[in-house]
Design a protein around this motif. Sequence first.
Motif, short mmCIF file in Angstrom:
data_model
loop_
_atom_site.label_atom_id
_atom_site.label_comp_id
_atom_site.label_asym_id
_atom_site.label_seq_id
_atom_site.Cartn_x
_atom_site.Cartn_y
_atom_site.Cartn_z
N UNK A 78 0.57 -1.22 -0.09
CA UNK A 78 -0.05 0.03 -0.01
C UNK A 78 0.82 1.09 -0.05
N UNK A 79 1.20 1.72 -1.21
CA UNK A 79 2.46 2.89 -1.40
C UNK A 79 1.70 4.21 -0.92
N UNK A 80 0.20 4.10 -1.50
CA UNK A 80 -0.38 5.47 -1.26
C UNK A 80 -1.35 5.70 -0.20
N UNK A 81 -1.76 4.52 0.31
CA UNK A 81 -3.01 4.46 1.05
C UNK A 81 -2.84 5.19 2.38
N UNK A 82 -3.88 5.77 2.67
CA UNK A 82 -4.04 6.86 3.66
C UNK A 82 -4.88 6.33 4.81
N UNK A 83 -5.78 5.46 4.62
CA UNK A 83 -7.02 4.84 5.52
C UNK A 83 -7.37 3.72 5.05
N UNK A 84 -7.98 3.09 6.02
CA UNK A 84 -8.55 1.99 5.71
C UNK A 84 -9.85 1.70 6.63
N UNK A 85 -11.03 1.46 5.78
CA UNK A 85 -12.34 1.51 6.60
C UNK A 85 -12.63 0.14 6.70
N UNK A 86 -13.02 -0.59 7.85
CA UNK A 86 -13.85 -1.92 7.60
C UNK A 86 -15.36 -1.47 7.79
N UNK A 87 -16.02 -2.00 6.90
CA UNK A 87 -17.47 -1.73 6.78
C UNK A 87 -18.13 -2.93 7.78
N UNK A 88 -18.33 -2.30 9.16
CA UNK A 88 -18.52 -3.11 10.09
C UNK A 88 -18.03 -3.15 11.37
N UNK A 89 -18.15 -3.69 12.46
CA UNK A 89 -17.56 -3.31 13.95
C UNK A 89 -16.18 -4.36 13.79
N UNK A 90 -16.53 -5.73 13.62
CA UNK A 90 -14.91 -6.59 13.79
C UNK A 90 -14.04 -6.17 12.85
N UNK A 91 -13.11 -5.93 13.28
CA UNK A 91 -11.84 -5.68 12.43
C UNK A 91 -10.46 -6.74 12.36
N UNK A 92 -10.96 -7.95 12.64
CA UNK A 92 -9.78 -8.87 13.03
C UNK A 92 -9.37 -9.51 11.50
N UNK A 93 -9.94 -9.02 10.59
CA UNK A 93 -9.54 -9.44 9.29
C UNK A 93 -8.41 -8.43 8.86
N UNK A 94 -8.30 -7.37 9.64
CA UNK A 94 -7.12 -6.43 9.33
C UNK A 94 -5.93 -6.42 10.20
N UNK A 95 -4.80 -6.52 9.75
CA UNK A 95 -3.70 -6.57 10.45
C UNK A 95 -3.40 -5.06 10.75
N UNK A 96 -3.78 -4.93 11.81
CA UNK A 96 -3.69 -3.47 12.62
C UNK A 96 -2.45 -3.15 12.95
N UNK A 97 -1.71 -4.02 13.39
CA UNK A 97 -0.06 -3.88 13.69
C UNK A 97 0.52 -3.55 12.52
#
Length: 354
Positions: A78-97
């Motif tokens: 993700x060279x340019x990505x400035x934000x990730x929005x999870x369409x929902x509550x749980x975000x365990x499918x995103x490596x937040x670290x």
Amino acid sequence: MTKSVQGGGHVPNKLKVLVPDAHLRDLDVERGVTGELIDYQVYDEIDAAAIPDEEWTSCDAILVWHRMKITREVVSRLSRCRMIVRVGVGFDNVDTAACSERGIPVSNVPNYGTTEVADHAIAMMLYLARGLGTYQARIKADPAHGFVAENVPVVRRLRGGTFGAIGMGRIGTAIARRAAAHDMHVIYHDPFLPEGHELGLGYERVGSLDELLARADVVSLHVPLSDATRFMMSDAQFQAMKPNSIFINIARGKLVDVDAVYRTLLSGHIAAAGLDVLPNEPPMPLPPLLEAWRNGEEWLAGRFIVTPHAAFYSEAGYLDMRTFSAQMLVDYLVHGRLRNNVNPAWQHATPSTR
């Protein structure tokens, strides 16, 4: 690979938002919020490799549902990505670290569906505690001889019983309020809330999970999924539950060992269970519990209910979820206002890692 581009292709002066696993293809709701500010690149995939690398490297933001995993490897692209929005509550499918290390904020949508989820949990409790499944099956099979109230596997009075909430966030609180309205005594366990929290609620706080399990006639689970909570309800915890109690999970499937639910129901230790979420969705191959339920095995009749991760759903809730997701994109990407951030460490990323 299936792709649909909203807005007639990427325009340089527009923000490019990648939607890798669109649950709905039209994005009419989202476009109604963002207008001409955003050019959506929409895919319907579950494997990141199925999406061209250029889409990942050139996007300004990602709007992700629940089927795509935003792994560390994906984040590295993700060279340019400035934000990730999870369409929902749980975000365990995103490596937040990994996102934090790259300086990418991740936000979720906690402000939708609370009432739907709470209503669903209570509906499951009532379905099981009042023998509705058994009564319906009896009358359907034999309207004359099945028209009797007695000899039901599970049917009981709720008034005076103890409702145990594991987790007392917004959903736990909403469910507890509904249980209290049924004249149940509410207890809860949540080690992450400050001392005195119980004084504001008026419910009894217990010091350990084991105490809650031993005392509650109905146990309802509502905590986020993390390494610390993964399969937090397994054989030992079910054995610690009060005999003849009811268990409900409307939170995350991998909080619960579904085979342990099967074993405790088969043993007769707990009376019934309701599951809206499962470790694998769809649950293929079927675990033994769902095989027994689907085959109509007599020992499970009237003691189990399952729904397809639907507790959050209503048309109004769905509209809220999609609207709020799109609003968060505009708020941050255009106006610099970050909402519902779940990885505050992103601010401490060094320039060399961004």
